[in-house]
Structures are given as structure tokens and as C-alpha cells.
Design a protein around this motif. Structure first.
Motif, PDB file in Angstrom:
ATOM      1  N   GLY A 233     -24.406 104.390 -29.338  1.00  0.00           N
ATOM      2  CA  GLY A 233     -23.845 104.511 -28.005  1.00  0.00           C
ATOM      3  C   GLY A 233     -22.760 105.559 -27.868  1.00  0.00           C
ATOM      4  O   GLY A 233     -21.878 105.438 -27.036  1.00  0.00           O
ATOM      5  N   GLY A 234     -22.821 106.598 -28.692  1.00  0.00           N
ATOM      6  CA  GLY A 234     -21.854 107.675 -28.585  1.00  0.00           C
ATOM      7  C   GLY A 234     -20.483 107.355 -29.151  1.00  0.00           C
ATOM      8  O   GLY A 234     -19.574 108.165 -29.054  1.00  0.00           O
ATOM      9  N   LYS A 235     -20.305 106.189 -29.792  1.00  0.00           N
ATOM     10  CA  LYS A 235     -19.016 105.844 -30.380  1.00  0.00           C
ATOM     11  C   LYS A 235     -18.796 106.642 -31.648  1.00  0.00           C
ATOM     12  O   LYS A 235     -19.730 106.868 -32.408  1.00  0.00           O
ATOM     13  N   LYS A 236     -17.566 107.070 -31.872  1.00  0.00           N
ATOM     14  CA  LYS A 236     -17.244 107.856 -33.049  1.00  0.00           C
ATOM     15  C   LYS A 236     -16.205 107.138 -33.876  1.00  0.00           C
ATOM     16  O   LYS A 236     -15.343 106.458 -33.336  1.00  0.00           O
ATOM     17  N   LEU A 237     -16.293 107.316 -35.177  1.00  0.00           N
ATOM     18  CA  LEU A 237     -15.331 106.703 -36.079  1.00  0.00           C
ATOM     19  C   LEU A 237     -14.326 107.757 -36.492  1.00  0.00           C
ATOM     20  O   LEU A 237     -14.694 108.834 -36.923  1.00  0.00           O
ATOM     21  N   ARG A 238     -13.063 107.471 -36.344  1.00  0.00           N
ATOM     22  CA  ARG A 238     -12.014 108.361 -36.800  1.00  0.00           C
ATOM     23  C   ARG A 238     -11.529 107.866 -38.156  1.00  0.00           C
ATOM     24  O   ARG A 238     -10.958 106.797 -38.241  1.00  0.00           O
ATOM     25  N   LEU A 239     -11.802 108.633 -39.181  1.00  0.00           N
ATOM     26  CA  LEU A 239     -11.379 108.241 -40.544  1.00  0.00           C
ATOM     27  C   LEU A 239      -9.994 108.755 -40.838  1.00  0.00           C
ATOM     28  O   LEU A 239      -9.565 109.739 -40.369  1.00  0.00           O
TER      29      LEU A 239
ATOM     30  N   PHE B 148     -17.294  88.842 -53.010  1.00  0.00           N
ATOM     31  CA  PHE B 148     -16.846  87.654 -53.731  1.00  0.00           C
ATOM     32  C   PHE B 148     -17.377  87.689 -55.158  1.00  0.00           C
ATOM     33  O   PHE B 148     -18.526  88.036 -55.385  1.00  0.00           O
ATOM     34  N   ALA B 149     -16.532  87.320 -56.118  1.00  0.00           N
ATOM     35  CA  ALA B 149     -16.911  87.333 -57.534  1.00  0.00           C
ATOM     36  C   ALA B 149     -17.238  85.922 -58.010  1.00  0.00           C
ATOM     37  O   ALA B 149     -16.551  84.971 -57.660  1.00  0.00           O
ATOM     38  N   LYS B 150     -18.285  85.822 -58.806  1.00  0.00           N
ATOM     39  CA  LYS B 150     -18.637  84.556 -59.428  1.00  0.00           C
ATOM     40  C   LYS B 150     -17.732  84.331 -60.619  1.00  0.00           C
ATOM     41  O   LYS B 150     -17.199  85.283 -61.161  1.00  0.00           O
ATOM     42  N   PRO B 151     -17.529  83.151 -61.100  1.00  0.00           N
ATOM     43  CA  PRO B 151     -18.187  81.917 -60.713  1.00  0.00           C
ATOM     44  C   PRO B 151     -17.459  81.163 -59.606  1.00  0.00           C
ATOM     45  O   PRO B 151     -18.035  80.286 -58.980  1.00  0.00           O
ATOM     46  N   ASN B 152     -16.190  81.524 -59.333  1.00  0.00           N
ATOM     47  CA  ASN B 152     -15.410  80.729 -58.372  1.00  0.00           C
ATOM     48  C   ASN B 152     -15.383  81.324 -56.968  1.00  0.00           C
ATOM     49  O   ASN B 152     -14.610  80.875 -56.131  1.00  0.00           O
ATOM     50  N   LEU B 153     -16.202  82.329 -56.710  1.00  0.00           N
ATOM     51  CA  LEU B 153     -16.287  82.991 -55.409  1.00  0.00           C
ATOM     52  C   LEU B 153     -14.930  83.518 -54.926  1.00  0.00           C
ATOM     53  O   LEU B 153     -14.573  83.405 -53.767  1.00  0.00           O
ATOM     54  N   GLU B 154     -14.202  84.113 -55.846  1.00  0.00           N
ATOM     55  CA  GLU B 154     -12.915  84.733 -55.537  1.00  0.00           C
ATOM     56  C   GLU B 154     -13.141  85.945 -54.625  1.00  0.00           C
ATOM     57  O   GLU B 154     -13.981  86.799 -54.906  1.00  0.00           O
ATOM     58  N   HIS B 155     -12.397  86.020 -53.530  1.00  0.00           N
ATOM     59  CA  HIS B 155     -12.507  87.149 -52.597  1.00  0.00           C
ATOM     60  C   HIS B 155     -11.765  88.335 -53.202  1.00  0.00           C
ATOM     61  O   HIS B 155     -10.558  88.283 -53.401  1.00  0.00           O
ATOM     62  N   ILE B 156     -12.509  89.413 -53.508  1.00  0.00           N
ATOM     63  CA  ILE B 156     -11.884  90.567 -54.163  1.00  0.00           C
ATOM     64  C   ILE B 156     -11.858  91.807 -53.287  1.00  0.00           C
ATOM     65  O   ILE B 156     -11.246  92.807 -53.655  1.00  0.00           O
ATOM     66  N   GLY B 157     -12.530  91.765 -52.147  1.00  0.00           N
ATOM     67  CA  GLY B 157     -12.513  92.939 -51.280  1.00  0.00           C
ATOM     68  C   GLY B 157     -13.460  92.808 -50.109  1.00  0.00           C
ATOM     69  O   GLY B 157     -14.028  91.746 -49.857  1.00  0.00           O
ATOM     70  N   ASN B 158     -13.603  93.923 -49.383  1.00  0.00           N
ATOM     71  CA  ASN B 158     -14.494  93.982 -48.220  1.00  0.00           C
ATOM     72  C   ASN B 158     -15.212  95.314 -48.186  1.00  0.00           C
ATOM     73  O   ASN B 158     -14.694  96.325 -48.676  1.00  0.00           O
ATOM     74  N   ILE B 159     -16.388  95.311 -47.586  1.00  0.00           N
ATOM     75  CA  ILE B 159     -17.121  96.540 -47.320  1.00  0.00           C
ATOM     76  C   ILE B 159     -17.515  96.507 -45.847  1.00  0.00           C
ATOM     77  O   ILE B 159     -17.880  95.452 -45.318  1.00  0.00           O
ATOM     78  N   LYS B 160     -17.403  97.652 -45.206  1.00  0.00           N
ATOM     79  CA  LYS B 160     -17.679  97.730 -43.772  1.00  0.00           C
ATOM     80  C   LYS B 160     -18.564  98.941 -43.501  1.00  0.00           C
ATOM     81  O   LYS B 160     -18.319 100.023 -44.037  1.00  0.00           O
ATOM     82  N   TYR B 161     -19.578  98.731 -42.713  1.00  0.00           N
ATOM     83  CA  TYR B 161     -20.425  99.815 -42.229  1.00  0.00           C
ATOM     84  C   TYR B 161     -20.205  99.902 -40.727  1.00  0.00           C
ATOM     85  O   TYR B 161     -20.547  98.975 -39.995  1.00  0.00           O
ATOM     86  N   ALA B 162     -19.604 101.004 -40.280  1.00  0.00           N
ATOM     87  CA  ALA B 162     -19.310 101.157 -38.856  1.00  0.00           C
ATOM     88  C   ALA B 162     -18.991 102.608 -38.540  1.00  0.00           C
ATOM     89  O   ALA B 162     -18.180 103.207 -39.236  1.00  0.00           O
ATOM     90  N   PRO B 163     -19.596 103.189 -37.558  1.00  0.00           N
ATOM     91  CA  PRO B 163     -20.666 102.588 -36.779  1.00  0.00           C
ATOM     92  C   PRO B 163     -22.003 102.688 -37.509  1.00  0.00           C
ATOM     93  O   PRO B 163     -22.185 103.537 -38.363  1.00  0.00           O
ATOM     94  N   ILE B 164     -22.893 101.799 -37.149  1.00  0.00           N
ATOM     95  CA  ILE B 164     -24.286 101.878 -37.595  1.00  0.00           C
ATOM     96  C   ILE B 164     -25.055 102.411 -36.401  1.00  0.00           C
ATOM     97  O   ILE B 164     -25.119 101.753 -35.359  1.00  0.00           O
ATOM     98  N   CYS B 165     -25.605 103.600 -36.534  1.00  0.00           N
ATOM     99  CA  CYS B 165     -26.272 104.267 -35.418  1.00  0.00           C
ATOM    100  C   CYS B 165     -27.783 104.088 -35.525  1.00  0.00           C
ATOM    101  O   CYS B 165     -28.418 104.620 -36.435  1.00  0.00           O
ATOM    102  N   LYS B 166     -28.320 103.339 -34.598  1.00  0.00           N
ATOM    103  CA  LYS B 166     -29.756 103.044 -34.599  1.00  0.00           C
ATOM    104  C   LYS B 166     -30.584 104.307 -34.380  1.00  0.00           C
ATOM    105  O   LYS B 166     -31.591 104.520 -35.057  1.00  0.00           O
ATOM    106  N   LYS B 167     -30.154 105.166 -33.458  1.00  0.00           N
ATOM    107  CA  LYS B 167     -30.924 106.379 -33.143  1.00  0.00           C
ATOM    108  C   LYS B 167     -31.014 107.351 -34.308  1.00  0.00           C
ATOM    109  O   LYS B 167     -32.071 107.888 -34.593  1.00  0.00           O
ATOM    110  N   SER B 168     -29.894 107.599 -34.969  1.00  0.00           N
ATOM    111  CA  SER B 168     -29.877 108.592 -36.044  1.00  0.00           C
ATOM    112  C   SER B 168     -30.089 107.984 -37.429  1.00  0.00           C
ATOM    113  O   SER B 168     -30.161 108.717 -38.412  1.00  0.00           O
ATOM    114  N   HIS B 169     -30.177 106.657 -37.506  1.00  0.00           N
ATOM    115  CA  HIS B 169     -30.390 105.948 -38.776  1.00  0.00           C
ATOM    116  C   HIS B 169     -29.281 106.257 -39.781  1.00  0.00           C
ATOM    117  O   HIS B 169     -29.536 106.430 -40.970  1.00  0.00           O
ATOM    118  N   ARG B 170     -28.040 106.335 -39.280  1.00  0.00           N
ATOM    119  CA  ARG B 170     -26.898 106.641 -40.132  1.00  0.00           C
ATOM    120  C   ARG B 170     -25.827 105.567 -39.980  1.00  0.00           C
ATOM    121  O   ARG B 170     -25.756 104.898 -38.947  1.00  0.00           O
TER     122      ARG B 170
END
Length: 162
Positions: free
Chosen positions: A156-162, A22-44
Motif C-alpha cells: 500500500g505504498g508504505k515505506k520503512l525508515r531504517l 524462544f530457546a528450548k528447553p524452558n522457552l526463554e525469550h531471547i529476542g524478536n524478529i520482525k518483517y515489515a513491511p511485507i509487500c504483496k505486490k513486489s514479493h519483498r
């Protein structure tokens, strides 16, 4: 309804952080960022970003949003590596990712299944851990809507297909 269901699904998974930009000053929604998967074991984590408002592209939004969210991920999820895939023909995105400290690398098969030939894969490895997060360090006020206490997750062994 479909978009609302998608967002609800993303927020319900413990191995995903799906954040609005979101961009100031009017909190306009300009995009999204996603982290997935987040792997606790491998810290990636694997990153995906979309700056949907073309007026904001090429203005350093990625570097700023990545700096803030990466610091937060390090402090709250102990992430040490962030991976992404980018189309080879998207030279402006590659330039932006390199400016943010990403380098080219072969993706780990346990994190990214079936890498695409038409993509470059890049990684950002953090040199030192962050112990706390200060969300006021965003220059222009372009900040993700961060959760106060993100859930811990195991890949949990889940894989992301890009």
C-alpha cells in the motif's frame, strides 16, 4: 503498558509479522524478529532482528531463525526478497548476514525510504519457491512463535525508515 501497546499495534497490522524467538528447553525469550513491511505486490519484505540476551549473540541464532522464518514467509506470503539495513561498524552482524546468504545492494526506494549513509543495505533473494513449511527443522529448538494463518497484505505504498 507501553510494550504491550507496541506489540498489540505490530500484531494488528497486516503488512507486519512480529515474532518472538524462544530457546528450548524452558522457552526463554531471547529476542524478536520482525518483517515489515511485507509487500504483496513486489514479493519483498524488510527484516529487523534483535537478540536481546547477549549470552545468545554470536551463537548462530540469526542463521537458524532466518532459515525457519524465511521458509515460512516464502510458503505463506510468497516473499522472494528480504532486505535489511545494518550499521557499517557492526561487522559481526554483517558477517552473520553474509553467512545466511545476504549480499550488499542498493535498496529499492519504494521499500526503504531515505537510506542512511552509516548503514549497509543487504538483500537475500530466494532461488526457488517453497511450497510448504515444516516448522520442526530448527536444530536447537530456537523457533519463532508462528501464527497458523498469517493475513495476506499489500504494501500500500508504505515505506520503512531504517
Amino acid at each position: 503498558k507501553t510494550l504491550a501497546n507496541f506489540i498489540r499495534l505490530q500484531r494488528s497490522r497486516r503488512d507486519i509479522e512480529f515474532l518472538g524467538i524462544f530457546a528450548k528447553p524452558n522457552l526463554e525469550h531471547i529476542g524478536n524478529i520482525k518483517y515489515a513491511p511485507i509487500c504483496k505486490k513486489s514479493h519483498r519484505a524488510v527484516l529487523g532482528i534483535l537478540v536481546g540476551d547477549s549470552a545468545w549473540r554470536g551463537r548462530g541464532v540469526f542463521q537458524e531463525v532466518f532459515a525457519v522464518t524465511a521458509e515460512w514467509l516464502q510458503a505463506t506470503r510468497r516473499v522472494r526478497e528480504v532486505w535489511l539495513g545494518v550499521q557499517k561498524k557492526n561487522t559481526s552482524a554483517v558477517k552473520s548476514y553474509r553467512a545466511a546468504g545476504f549480499g550488499f545492494a542498493t535498496p529499492p526506494s519504494d521499500l526503504i525510504a531515505n537510506p542512511k549513509v552509516e548503514h549497509w543495505y543487504m538483500v537475500h533473494i530466494f532461488s526457488q519457491p517453497v511450497s510448504s513449511f515444516n516448522r520442526k527443522n530448527s536444530k536447537r529448538g530456537i523457533r519463532p512463535a508462528l501464527k497458523k494463518k498469517p493475513p495476506r497484505a499489500n504494501c500500500g505504498g508504505k515505506k520503512l525508515r531504517l
